[in-house]
Design a protein around this motif. Structure first.
Motif, short mmCIF file in Angstrom:
data_model
loop_
_atom_site.label_atom_id
_atom_site.label_comp_id
_atom_site.label_asym_id
_atom_site.label_seq_id
_atom_site.Cartn_x
_atom_site.Cartn_y
_atom_site.Cartn_z
N LEU A 14 56.50 141.12 -35.46
CA LEU A 14 55.92 140.28 -36.40
C LEU A 14 56.59 138.94 -35.65
CD1 LEU A 14 56.52 141.96 -39.74
CD2 LEU A 14 54.43 141.99 -38.08
N THR A 15 57.77 138.46 -35.45
CA THR A 15 58.19 137.33 -35.07
C THR A 15 59.41 137.61 -34.31
OG1 THR A 15 57.57 136.40 -37.30
CG2 THR A 15 59.13 134.99 -35.73
N SER A 16 59.51 136.99 -33.12
CA SER A 16 60.73 136.65 -32.36
C SER A 16 61.15 135.14 -32.18
CB SER A 16 60.52 137.29 -30.95
OG SER A 16 59.52 136.56 -30.13
N ILE A 17 62.63 134.94 -32.25
CA ILE A 17 63.17 133.72 -32.31
C ILE A 17 64.33 133.72 -31.24
CG2 ILE A 17 64.25 132.02 -33.60
CD1 ILE A 17 62.82 132.75 -36.07
N GLN A 18 64.34 132.87 -30.17
CA GLN A 18 65.57 132.73 -29.49
C GLN A 18 66.79 131.93 -30.01
OE1 GLN A 18 63.32 131.49 -26.07
NE2 GLN A 18 63.99 133.28 -24.95
N THR A 19 68.18 132.03 -29.63
CA THR A 19 69.05 131.29 -29.97
C THR A 19 69.01 130.16 -29.50
OG1 THR A 19 70.47 131.88 -28.36
CG2 THR A 19 70.55 133.31 -30.41
N LYS A 20 69.45 129.16 -30.28
CA LYS A 20 69.35 127.42 -29.82
C LYS A 20 70.08 127.38 -28.69
CE LYS A 20 70.00 123.19 -32.21
NZ LYS A 20 70.59 122.75 -33.46
N SER A 21 71.46 128.11 -28.45
CA SER A 21 72.12 127.99 -27.11
C SER A 21 71.59 128.73 -25.93
CB SER A 21 73.56 128.04 -27.26
OG SER A 21 73.57 129.44 -27.93
N GLY A 22 70.82 129.66 -26.42
CA GLY A 22 70.46 130.75 -25.31
C GLY A 22 71.77 131.83 -25.02
N ASN A 23 72.60 131.86 -25.99
CA ASN A 23 73.69 132.97 -25.85
C ASN A 23 73.23 133.99 -26.83
OD1 ASN A 23 75.34 131.26 -24.57
ND2 ASN A 23 76.30 130.33 -26.28
N THR A 24 73.68 135.12 -26.59
CA THR A 24 73.48 136.24 -27.35
C THR A 24 74.01 136.05 -28.97
OG1 THR A 24 73.63 137.83 -25.42
CG2 THR A 24 74.07 138.87 -27.65
N PRO A 25 73.49 136.36 -29.74
CA PRO A 25 73.77 136.49 -31.30
C PRO A 25 74.94 137.48 -31.55
CG PRO A 25 71.52 137.28 -31.20
CD PRO A 25 71.72 136.73 -29.87
N GLU A 26 76.07 136.96 -32.26
CA GLU A 26 77.17 137.97 -32.34
C GLU A 26 76.64 138.93 -33.49
OE1 GLU A 26 80.83 139.49 -31.18
OE2 GLU A 26 79.36 138.25 -30.23
N ASP A 27 75.91 138.29 -34.48
CA ASP A 27 75.39 139.08 -35.60
C ASP A 27 74.60 138.46 -36.43
OD1 ASP A 27 75.47 141.30 -37.62
OD2 ASP A 27 77.09 140.61 -38.74
N ILE A 28 73.60 139.03 -37.40
CA ILE A 28 72.77 138.33 -38.05
C ILE A 28 72.88 138.81 -39.43
CG2 ILE A 28 70.93 138.01 -36.29
CD1 ILE A 28 69.54 140.67 -37.31
N ALA A 29 72.15 137.94 -40.51
CA ALA A 29 71.96 138.25 -42.00
C ALA A 29 71.02 137.59 -42.61
CB ALA A 29 73.32 137.94 -42.47
N VAL A 30 70.36 138.12 -43.51
CA VAL A 30 69.34 137.60 -44.32
C VAL A 30 69.86 137.03 -45.63
CG1 VAL A 30 67.13 137.97 -45.33
CG2 VAL A 30 67.57 138.94 -43.19
N THR A 31 69.52 135.74 -45.88
CA THR A 31 69.95 135.05 -47.29
C THR A 31 69.23 135.48 -48.16
OG1 THR A 31 68.47 133.00 -46.96
CG2 THR A 31 70.62 133.02 -45.81
#
Length: 557
Positions: A338-355
């Motif tokens: 549905l959607t894909s977003i890249q990190t701001k720095s181009g680094n791998t995200p360590e973890d994610i969470a939804v508020t």
């Protein structure tokens, strides 16, 4: 007014009454010159507090003694906990009680009042202001958000209208084609009959001419064709098609149109409440004897290139995922991206969470930041110095809990943030020992319904649970039954029943604990190398498998 206190005269020392004052003893409430101040503090029987006169506190207003009208209460009875006068101590009902100077008590009480005022001004009132502002912001956003829902409903209706119009046009086209074929068949039949009729007319005309001529030759040469025409031309029979409309099932039509869950309005309790269950207990949902796999999502990550790490629910049928590349993906239960977003720095995200507002949060270990994605725009909300962020979860109070490791990898802790403001740091137990292992390995975390903070410490091979204040409640180090390999917890999540669920990576299963750390049972469901975990609002479990790159949805309640 005392003559030495008049505006026209210099203020003098209360003891020598000749030298201008420079100091003030807050204990004795007298003004002192330099010489008298030195003599005054030399009296070690009292804890004098001499300060510059301009820094003195206001003169206390001693209360009148209720038992001795001509006296003021300048002494404090420790036993009774009330101010008393000197007569009460020497001859009254407080005789023989332990006493202290009321100014000392006034000082401690004043400090307590100051602390209360500081807390109210700097912590409590700003939170109320923030909550009020958030409510007002939410109210102003209602029109936009509900307008978006209405637009989406209109768009879905238009799509259905277009589909129905297309189906109607297909049926009408088929009817027109059948009508043409029917008419062609009838025209062909008409043409054949007309040809036969023309032949018959010619034969009848010839017979009349022969009969009228009475010519023997013509009569002898005539050969009858009546038998040929006695067999009539074939009659074309076409069965007219009939339209058979299906009865419209409103439930199926409703389901086809799309679901709109009922409005959920919950009153959440403030941070000072120990347990939300004390006010509103969730309905009891027993554990299923046999958990069921209800959906499998193929995230598109690769075992050898981009393994799957984390999963976080946006809704019952949409999940955010991240792996070992810089792209976070939102997918539905049908594995549609549905959607894909890249990190701001181009680094791998360590973890994610939804508020709670449905925004995505991710941690950037190498960039020392915690980032919020709102309307596809990335904003950095926390930048760390000397520490690197690891894993993150959103709390019921809309705070962020973040595990982090020091740059030298000697310390590890959990920090609570409200926005970008640090509110709490959890690092040591009551004996000053570290609560968590001091390396940068996996430490997923989750807040339970009773506000406990649950950390799956992979290196320590334990689930470490502390209460809301950060006091250690228990450690769970696995269940001895049928353990093929050591317990190494990875993902962790909690549900509406205050169960704690943690991924036992090496043993390919999920452990279910109660809120006090008692083992309840396993979930298997053919999970393979379970890593990240989350539950949706209906307590469905989502399991991210590291190497298969699949997310499995499991019903276990």
């Amino acid at each position: 007014m005392h003559p030495r206190r008049s505006a026209q005269e210099v203020l003098l020392c209360d003891l020598c009454e000749t030298v201008p004052l420079q100091s003030h003893c807050e204990l004795c409430n007298i003004n002192l010159c330099v010489n008298c101040a030195g003599k005054h503090v030399s009296d070690s029987s009292k804890r004098h507090k001499v300060v510059p006169f301009l820094h003195r506190k206001s003169t206390p207003n001693y209360p009148k003694c209720p038992d001795h009208a001509d006296k003021h209460c300048e002494i404090y009875c420790e036993k009774c906990g009330v101010p008393v006068c000197s007569t009460c101590v020497t001859s009254g009902k407080h005789k023989g009680h332990d006493i202290s100077d009321i100014l000392e008590k006034l000082g401690s009480k004043t400090e307590s009042l100051q602390r209360d005022l500081e807390e109210l001004e700097t912590r409590i009132y700003p939170r109320y202001e923030e909550m009020g502002s958030n409510v007002e912001t939410e109210k102003t956003e209602l029109e936009t958000k509900y307008g978006k829902l209405t637009t989406e409903a209109d768009q879905q209706g238009e799509i259905l209208h277009q589909e129905i119009t297309a189906i109607v046009n297909q049926r009408k086209s088929a009817i027109a084609e059948m009508k043409t074929k029917h008419l062609d068949a009838l025209n062909k039949n008409t043409k054949e009959i007309t040809q036969k009729m023309a032949e018959l007319k010619q034969i009848m005309s010839d017979l009349k001419s022969i009969l009228k001529s009475n010519d023997v030759s013509l009569t002898s040469a005539y050969k009858s064709r009546n038998s040929q025409f006695r067999t009539l031309p074939p009659k074309v029979r076409v069965t007219l098609p009939s339209f058979s409309p299906q009865k419209i099932n409103k439930d199926q039509l409703n389901e086809m149109f799309g679901s709109l869950p009922p409005l959920s309005i919950n009153t959440e309790h403030g941070d000072t409440m120990k347990s939300a269950e004390a006010v509103s207990s969730p309905p009891v949902k027993p554990l299923l004897d046999e958990p069921r796999l209800t959906a499998t999502i193929d995230t598109g990550y690769s075992r050898f290139l981009d393994s799957l790490y984390s999963v976080s629910c946006l809704s019952e049928d949409q999940v955010w995922t991240c792996g070992t590349n810089d792209t976070m993906k939102l997918l539905n239960l049908q594995s549609k991206l549905l959607t894909s977003i890249q990190t701001k720095s181009g680094n791998t995200p360590e973890d994610i969470a939804v508020t709670r507002d449905g925004d995505l949060v991710y941690t950037d270990y190498w960039n020392n930041t915690v980032n919020l994605i709102k309307n596809k725009q990335i904003q950095t909300v926390i930048t760390l110095q000397g520490w690197r962020p690891g894993y993150v979860c959103c709390t019921a109070g809309n705070d962020l809990l973040v595990t982090m490791i020091s740059d030298d990898e000697t310390q590890s802790k959990v920090v609570r943030y409200s926005g970008s403001t640090e509110k709490q740091s959890i690092q040591f137990d009551d004996q000053g020992r570290p609560l968590y292992s001091s390396d940068n390995n996996t430490k997923y975390l989750s807040e339970n319904k009773n506000l406990d903070i649950c950390v799956a410490d992979f290196t320590a091979r334990a689930v470490v649970v502390v209460n809301q204040s950060g006091k250690l409640r228990f450690r769970y180090t696995g269940h001895p039954s049928n353990t093929e390999q050591s317990f190494h917890p990875y993902g962790i999540t909690t549900d509406s029943q205050s169960h704690i669920l943690t991924a036992d990576y090496h043993n390919h299963r999920i452990h279910i604990l109660d809120q006090d750390g008692q083992f309840l049972r396993y979930i298997h469901c053919d999970v393979v190398y379970p890593f990240g975990l989350c539950v949706d609002i209906r307590d469905n479990l989502f399991v991210a498998e590291l190497y298969t790159a699949k997310v499995k949805k499991i019903q276990y309640l």
